[in-house]
Write a protein that holds these residues in place. Structure first.
Motif, PDB file in Angstrom:
ATOM      1  N   ARG A   3       0.866  -1.181   0.000  1.00  0.00           N
ATOM      2  CA  ARG A   3       0.000   0.000   0.000  1.00  0.00           C
ATOM      3  C   ARG A   3       0.905   1.234   0.000  1.00  0.00           C
ATOM      4  O   ARG A   3       1.249   1.769   1.043  1.00  0.00           O
ATOM      5  N   PHE A   4       1.266   1.665  -1.156  1.00  0.00           N
ATOM      6  CA  PHE A   4       2.310   2.667  -1.361  1.00  0.00           C
ATOM      7  C   PHE A   4       2.101   3.906  -0.503  1.00  0.00           C
ATOM      8  O   PHE A   4       3.041   4.412   0.114  1.00  0.00           O
ATOM      9  N   ASN A   5       0.886   4.415  -0.424  1.00  0.00           N
ATOM     10  CA  ASN A   5       0.667   5.731   0.175  1.00  0.00           C
ATOM     11  C   ASN A   5       0.829   5.756   1.684  1.00  0.00           C
ATOM     12  O   ASN A   5       0.914   6.829   2.277  1.00  0.00           O
ATOM     13  N   ILE A   6       0.924   4.613   2.346  1.00  0.00           N
ATOM     14  CA  ILE A   6       1.056   4.634   3.799  1.00  0.00           C
ATOM     15  C   ILE A   6       2.514   4.538   4.257  1.00  0.00           C
ATOM     16  O   ILE A   6       2.805   4.689   5.446  1.00  0.00           O
ATOM     17  N   PHE A   7       3.407   4.297   3.328  1.00  0.00           N
ATOM     18  CA  PHE A   7       4.796   4.072   3.687  1.00  0.00           C
ATOM     19  C   PHE A   7       5.589   5.360   3.772  1.00  0.00           C
ATOM     20  O   PHE A   7       5.401   6.273   2.964  1.00  0.00           O
ATOM     21  N   ALA A   8       6.500   5.435   4.752  1.00  0.00           N
ATOM     22  CA  ALA A   8       7.548   6.442   4.734  1.00  0.00           C
ATOM     23  C   ALA A   8       8.571   5.988   3.701  1.00  0.00           C
ATOM     24  O   ALA A   8       8.852   4.793   3.588  1.00  0.00           O
ATOM     25  N   VAL A   9       9.100   6.952   2.948  1.00  0.00           N
ATOM     26  CA  VAL A   9       9.964   6.603   1.824  1.00  0.00           C
ATOM     27  C   VAL A   9      11.234   7.433   1.848  1.00  0.00           C
ATOM     28  O   VAL A   9      11.271   8.524   2.432  1.00  0.00           O
ATOM     29  N   GLY A  10      12.258   6.930   1.210  1.00  0.00           N
ATOM     30  CA  GLY A  10      13.495   7.687   1.177  1.00  0.00           C
ATOM     31  C   GLY A  10      14.513   7.091   0.237  1.00  0.00           C
ATOM     32  O   GLY A  10      14.301   6.021  -0.344  1.00  0.00           O
ATOM     33  N   TRP A  11      15.600   7.829   0.084  1.00  0.00           N
ATOM     34  CA  TRP A  11      16.754   7.374  -0.691  1.00  0.00           C
ATOM     35  C   TRP A  11      17.986   7.393   0.199  1.00  0.00           C
ATOM     36  O   TRP A  11      18.205   8.361   0.943  1.00  0.00           O
TER      37      TRP A  11
END
Length: 115
Positions: free
Chosen positions: A28-36
């Motif tokens: 569920r892409f929109n609930i994740f914290a994301v980063g590089w």
């Protein structure tokens, strides 16, 4: 099955630009914290930039003002726009998605800045 597919790395001259992409499936892409993150030869992996599902964006001091992190929830893709690249930005870049005890990594994409 969770899959993160990165693209956009390559060889660029100093002062040039690249855009990295990381497309996710199986989450569920929109609930994740994301980063590089990035890892240069002989160095530890370091955080470049990240954001929560709705929160502010963090940038490492070394990239602030040059890199822009953004996400497209509809396309399930995370981007890192990198401008004014310098040789010290040379590294393998990894996207990362976190939510609760779930922690996923992309396969890595090489960015080389050299004349």
């Amino acid at each position: 099955q969770v899959q993160l597919v990165e693209s956009g790395g390559g060889l660029v001259q100093p002062g040039g630009s690249l855009r990295l992409s990381c497309t996710a499936s199986g989450i569920r892409f929109n609930i994740f914290a994301v980063g590089w993150y990035r890892q240069a030869p002989g160095k530890q992996r370091e955080l470049v930039s990240n954001m929560g599902s709705i929160g502010a964006v963090y940038y490492a001091a070394s990239v602030k003002g040059r890199f822009t992190l953004f996400r497209d929830n509809t396309m399930r893709t995370l981007y890192l726009q990198m401008n004014s690249l310098q040789p010290e930005d040379t590294a393998v870049y990894y996207c990362n998605f976190k939510y609760a005890d779930e922690d996923y990594w992309g396969q890595g994409t090489q960015v080389t800045v050299s004349s």
